[in-house]
Design a protein around this motif. Sequence first.
Motif, short mmCIF file in Angstrom:
data_model
loop_
_atom_site.label_atom_id
_atom_site.label_comp_id
_atom_site.label_asym_id
_atom_site.label_seq_id
_atom_site.Cartn_x
_atom_site.Cartn_y
_atom_site.Cartn_z
N SER A 1 0.87 -1.14 0.04
CA SER A 1 -0.06 0.01 0.13
C SER A 1 0.82 1.21 0.11
O SER A 1 1.86 1.54 0.74
CB SER A 1 -0.86 0.10 1.27
OG SER A 1 -1.74 -0.99 1.26
N VAL A 2 0.57 2.23 -1.09
CA VAL A 2 1.34 3.50 -0.90
C VAL A 2 0.82 4.28 0.21
O VAL A 2 -0.37 4.23 0.57
CB VAL A 2 1.05 4.23 -2.21
CG1 VAL A 2 1.65 5.42 -2.11
CG2 VAL A 2 1.61 3.54 -3.27
N ARG A 3 1.72 4.69 1.17
CA ARG A 3 1.38 5.62 2.31
C ARG A 3 1.75 7.15 1.87
O ARG A 3 2.24 7.41 1.08
CB ARG A 3 2.43 5.33 3.37
CG ARG A 3 2.27 3.84 3.77
CD ARG A 3 3.56 3.30 4.61
NE ARG A 3 4.85 3.58 3.96
CZ ARG A 3 5.82 2.66 3.78
NH1 ARG A 3 5.68 1.64 4.37
NH2 ARG A 3 6.79 3.04 2.93
N TRP A 4 0.82 7.98 2.59
CA TRP A 4 0.95 9.29 2.21
C TRP A 4 2.28 9.80 2.52
O TRP A 4 2.89 10.54 1.78
CB TRP A 4 -0.05 10.29 3.41
CG TRP A 4 0.02 11.68 3.14
CD1 TRP A 4 0.72 12.47 4.04
CD2 TRP A 4 -0.70 12.35 2.05
NE1 TRP A 4 0.41 13.81 3.44
CE2 TRP A 4 -0.48 13.80 2.43
CE3 TRP A 4 -1.66 11.89 0.97
CZ2 TRP A 4 -0.86 14.63 1.51
CZ3 TRP A 4 -2.11 12.92 0.12
CH2 TRP A 4 -1.88 14.18 0.56
N ARG A 5 2.94 9.24 3.53
CA ARG A 5 4.58 9.95 3.62
C ARG A 5 5.48 9.41 2.57
O ARG A 5 6.65 9.89 2.70
CB ARG A 5 4.99 9.29 5.14
CG ARG A 5 5.27 7.72 5.01
CD ARG A 5 5.63 7.17 6.38
NE ARG A 5 5.92 5.92 6.41
CZ ARG A 5 7.05 5.30 6.89
NH1 ARG A 5 7.72 6.08 7.69
NH2 ARG A 5 7.03 3.98 6.75
N ASP A 6 4.85 8.33 1.57
CA ASP A 6 5.89 8.08 0.47
C ASP A 6 5.98 9.09 -0.55
O ASP A 6 6.80 9.24 -1.50
CB ASP A 6 5.47 6.85 -0.13
CG ASP A 6 5.45 5.63 0.85
OD1 ASP A 6 6.18 5.59 1.89
OD2 ASP A 6 4.80 4.62 0.67
N ASN B 1 8.17 9.08 -4.12
CA ASN B 1 9.74 9.36 -4.24
C ASN B 1 10.22 8.33 -4.87
O ASN B 1 10.17 7.01 -4.32
CB ASN B 1 10.19 9.94 -2.95
CG ASN B 1 11.67 10.11 -2.76
OD1 ASN B 1 12.46 9.49 -3.04
ND2 ASN B 1 11.86 11.61 -2.99
N ASN B 2 11.13 8.38 -5.63
CA ASN B 2 12.10 7.45 -6.08
C ASN B 2 12.69 6.48 -5.30
O ASN B 2 12.89 5.36 -5.39
CB ASN B 2 13.10 7.95 -7.32
CG ASN B 2 14.18 8.81 -6.50
OD1 ASN B 2 13.75 9.57 -5.97
ND2 ASN B 2 15.27 8.64 -7.11
N ALA B 3 13.18 6.90 -4.04
CA ALA B 3 13.83 6.19 -3.09
C ALA B 3 12.82 5.37 -2.43
O ALA B 3 13.24 4.20 -2.14
CB ALA B 3 14.38 6.85 -2.08
N ASN B 4 11.69 5.64 -2.55
CA ASN B 4 10.52 4.61 -1.96
C ASN B 4 10.50 3.24 -2.94
O ASN B 4 10.07 2.17 -2.20
CB ASN B 4 9.21 5.18 -1.71
CG ASN B 4 9.45 6.12 -0.46
OD1 ASN B 4 10.09 5.70 0.53
ND2 ASN B 4 9.03 7.37 -0.68
N LEU C 1 10.46 -2.65 -2.93
CA LEU C 1 11.31 -3.95 -3.51
C LEU C 1 12.04 -4.65 -2.38
O LEU C 1 11.91 -5.84 -2.21
CB LEU C 1 12.46 -3.39 -4.46
CG LEU C 1 11.66 -2.84 -5.85
CD1 LEU C 1 13.01 -2.35 -6.73
CD2 LEU C 1 11.03 -3.74 -6.45
N GLU C 2 12.66 -3.90 -1.51
CA GLU C 2 13.16 -4.77 -0.16
C GLU C 2 12.01 -5.25 0.68
O GLU C 2 12.17 -6.43 1.09
CB GLU C 2 13.84 -3.66 0.71
CG GLU C 2 14.51 -4.27 2.04
CD GLU C 2 14.94 -2.91 2.93
OE1 GLU C 2 16.13 -3.27 3.34
OE2 GLU C 2 14.22 -1.98 2.94
N GLU C 3 10.90 -4.52 0.87
CA GLU C 3 9.76 -5.33 1.30
C GLU C 3 9.30 -6.51 0.71
O GLU C 3 9.21 -7.46 1.39
CB GLU C 3 8.89 -4.35 1.42
CG GLU C 3 7.84 -4.44 2.65
CD GLU C 3 6.87 -3.39 3.03
OE1 GLU C 3 5.56 -3.47 2.89
OE2 GLU C 3 7.19 -2.15 2.88
#
Length: 168
Positions: A45-50, A58-61, A66-68
């Motif tokens: 799930s995409v979080r607001w803080r992402d 954001n690209n870092a997310n 992927l790690e998750e």
Amino acid sequence: MSSSETAPKKRARANQAEAADPASVAPEAGTTSTQPGPLFVAPISVRWRDLDAFNHVNNANYLTYLEEARLHWLQHVPGWFDEQSMPVLAASEINYRRPIEWPAQLLVELACERLGNSSVTLAHRIIDADDRDRLYSDGRVVMVWMNPTTGKPVALPQAIRDAAEAAA
């Protein structure tokens, strides 16, 4: 090629040709190429803080997603690590295909591209859970199993090899 070309230049041209055609590069000895099939699919799930200032993820997310997904997969593979053998991320490649906006439900698909002596190459795709044709990103990562004490590569755990081959 002219006969006046030096051996290093010839090798450089040959290496460029191989880089342009990845299929021309033979796998290293002791490796197995597997057909990329569904190894694991993780819902995210995409979080607001992402979100970033442009109101998309954001690209870092993407790396976090992927790690998750990899960790969720590994939780289903008993024997993937012990005191003598743990994975480290050796390389990652991400192709950003389109921005992810909030709210979104994602699927991270993992597939095994290659099994080596001490490594596994996992292909990944981040897609929309409701529209599987909506591709947000794709790419691959290389995970190498190492001895945490010595820092040296160790044999890929049989459990990882079995899980990857079962999905092929």
